[in-house]
Design an enzyme around this catalytic site. Structure first.
Site, PDB file in Angstrom:
ATOM      1  N   ASP A  50       7.737   2.204   9.380  1.00  0.00           N
ATOM      2  CA  ASP A  50       6.453   1.495   9.446  1.00  0.00           C
ATOM      3  C   ASP A  50       5.807   1.607  10.829  1.00  0.00           C
ATOM      4  OD1 ASP A  50       6.550   0.893   6.842  1.00  0.00           O
ATOM      5  OD2 ASP A  50       6.645  -1.274   7.050  1.00  0.00           O
TER       6      ASP A  50
ATOM      7  N   ARG B  32      14.805  -2.038   2.996  1.00  0.00           N
ATOM      8  CA  ARG B  32      14.618  -2.829   4.208  1.00  0.00           C
ATOM      9  C   ARG B  32      15.476  -4.091   4.153  1.00  0.00           C
ATOM     10  NH1 ARG B  32       8.794  -1.709   5.350  1.00  0.00           N
ATOM     11  NH2 ARG B  32       8.204  -0.001   3.974  1.00  0.00           N
TER      12      ARG B  32
ATOM     13  N   ASP C 145      10.920  -7.223   7.410  1.00  0.00           N
ATOM     14  CA  ASP C 145      10.533  -6.296   6.355  1.00  0.00           C
ATOM     15  C   ASP C 145      10.223  -4.908   6.896  1.00  0.00           C
ATOM     16  OD1 ASP C 145       8.199  -7.981   7.329  1.00  0.00           O
ATOM     17  OD2 ASP C 145       7.109  -6.384   6.312  1.00  0.00           O
TER      18      ASP C 145
ATOM     19  N   ARG D 201       0.831  -1.210   0.000  1.00  0.00           N
ATOM     20  CA  ARG D 201       0.000   0.000   0.000  1.00  0.00           C
ATOM     21  C   ARG D 201       0.864   1.258   0.000  1.00  0.00           C
ATOM     22  NH1 ARG D 201      -2.591   0.521   6.076  1.00  0.00           N
ATOM     23  NH2 ARG D 201      -0.839  -0.330   7.256  1.00  0.00           N
TER      24      ARG D 201
END
Length: 512
Positions: free
Chosen positions: A274, A195, A264, A105
């Site tokens: 994140d 990452r 990740d 996304r």
């Protein structure tokens, strides 16, 4: 942060503003990404813009009022030079190999040249990509507010992080999560969004040529000084290990819990990346699990340092095929990578001890400090005393006064067992007196510069979210302003007070 009344329709400013976009990642080729446009966001509107991140980019503060800005950062159009793409990566989630993941996304827009060097821009919540794994590729307003606020709050705390430039919402697009919510798009900014999982992907699939290509790209772009090392692979791993150790030490020192430290979600540049089910510690509990989805407690606060090392082992395994002796002397190659990981163990301990010494106002380093700090943390844990308030109030400690003196009451009242606090306080006073040249005033100033008055507690974020969901974004903007100066006492004492009783029932999960 702009005041709510300043938000205007797209394109109200007549003068031109055209940052130049490029994207070196495109040169890697289509095996590393998929180019695609964002999905349109119906009837977008501004929610918030970060003044600090705007300065980081070197953009004018009114950039968001320029023609096309709202369309570009809602995913409805592209500025010249933007080449939206979703990158592919894999990774371990909750300690289990999850296979191919990727930007499900998120869309990279490209790089812009900023005063301190190139920065990448990325839309989060811009619609499905080939890596969405049957998801809708969208983000809800609730989680987007949390990411926007925390990204900028962490930067203000001095903790390495991706940044958040702006937040756009849509009342028209409804998203199903636990309930039906409205959609939003956050623009994230970082020198790189690479990452651990990017390297794991190609190693796991035996695509060693692509793994080498990605490594060389990282080496040349982000770690050129490692290129001249006897073994650049070992040098890069050691660098990433050191940066990761420093980062997690800073998390522990400020009481931050990431909540979902999958490989990740680990940055190759040692950035916090994140923001989902994160949390800042209220009552100190080393075993606290901030992610309601983490049923086994893998990412509990006290386990974060261990998980950081586990994730680095996964990165080392991914880099193993690039070692010169991987095929001829596998044991030697593995040993060299293991030695690089030792950097993490050494750096983490040093970084955390240094950070905790600073939080306690200790100028010099004495052998006894480790035990004094450990016992302080045990005392906090025993009483589940408020982590942020305890350290902030500790700055007013007067070693010339007995522990029960009125000046110590605000701190002492955080501990039910006054005798236990008094015993530790006497040891602390003796330790402070060993730095004879240090005055109480200078020590308090130093401590207040590293012990924040305000952090993004869940109840503060929730209050802003509730108002925003009702169409009022003023609390998001006000709170962002407060969090931009975390070491200053806020005008509203409630921002730096104990959380209300209702905050105990707040839960965040991977959907947050």
């Amino acid at each position: 942060m702009n005041a709510p009344e300043m938000f205007a329709p797209d394109g109200v400013a007549a003068d031109s503003f055209a940052p130049r976009f490029s994207n070196r990642f495109l040169d890697l080729g289509s095996r590393f990404y998929t180019e695609l446009a964002a999905s349109p966001l119906p009837d977008p509107h501004w929610v918030a813009v970060s003044s600090a991140c705007t300065d980081l980019l070197g953009w004018p503060q009114d950039w968001w009022q320029r023609p096309g800005a709202l369309a570009a950062f809602s995913g409805n159009a592209s500025w010249p030079g933007m080449r939206p793409l979703a990158s592919v990566y894999s990774g371990h989630q909750f300690g289990v190999w999850a296979g191919q993941l990727g930007d499900g996304r998120a869309l990279w827009l490209g790089e812009v040249e900023a005063p301190a060097g190139p920065l990448e821009l990325q839309l989060k919540g811009a619609g499905p990509t080939p890596y969405s794994r049957r998801g809708d590729g969208r983000a809800v307003l609730r989680s987007s507010i949390r990411e926007f606020l925390c990204s900028e709050a962490m930067a203000a705390l001095g903790i390495p992080t991706t940044r958040a430039l702006c937040l756009v919402g849509s009342r028209e697009l409804k998203i199903q999560r636990e309930t039906v919510e409205t959609a939003a798009v956050v623009t994230r900014v970082a020198p790189s969004f690479l990452r651990f999982g990017h390297f794991e992907h190609f190693a796991h699939h035996g695509q060693h040529a692509e793994l080498r290509q990605l490594f060389d790209y990282f080496l040349q772009t982000y770690a050129p000084d490692c290129a001249d090392a006897p073994n650049p692979v070992v040098a890069v791993l050691a660098r990433v290990a050191g940066q990761t150790a420093d980062l997690i030490a800073q998390w522990q020192a400020v009481g931050f819990m990431h909540g979902v430290m999958n490989t990740d979600n680990m940055s190759m540049l040692g950035l916090t990346i994140d923001y989902g089910p994160f949390g800042f510690m209220d009552g100190f509990n080393p075993g606290h699990i901030c992610n309601h989805s983490d049923h086994q407690g893998r990412y509990a606060f006290a386990r974060q340092p261990q998980i950081g090392l586990w994730n680095l082992h996964a990165l080392a395994q991914a880099l193993f095929p690039l070692m010169p002796t991987a095929e001829t002397d596998a044991d030697a190659a593995a040993e060299a990578l293991q030695e690089a990981l030792e950097v993490y163990r050494e750096r983490f301990g040093q970084s955390l001890l240094g950070a905790m010494r600073a939080k306690l106002g200790l100028l010099d380093a004495l052998e006894e400090d480790g035990l004094l700090i450990d016992d302080w943390l045990r005392l906090l844990a025993k009483h589940q005393s408020d982590y942020t308030l305890a350290h902030r109030r500790l700055s007013a400690f007067d070693p010339e006064q007995p522990p029960e003196a009125p000046v110590h009451a605000p701190l002492r009242d955080l501990f039910l067992d006054r005798e236990a606090f008094d015993a530790w306080a006497l040891r602390y006073a003796q330790r402070l007196k060993k730095a004879a040249a240090d005055s109480s005033a200078s020590r308090a100033a130093r401590m207040n510069a590293v012990n924040p008055a305000v952090v993004l507690r869940n109840h503060l974020a929730q209050t802003a979210i509730k108002q925003a969901e009702a169409g009022d974004f003023s609390e998001v903007q006000r709170l962002a302003q407060v969090l931009s100066r975390p070491y200053d006492d806020p005008l509203n004492p409630a921002d730096a007070s104990l959380p209300p009783d209702w905050a105990q029932h707040l839960e965040v999960s991977c959907s947050s």
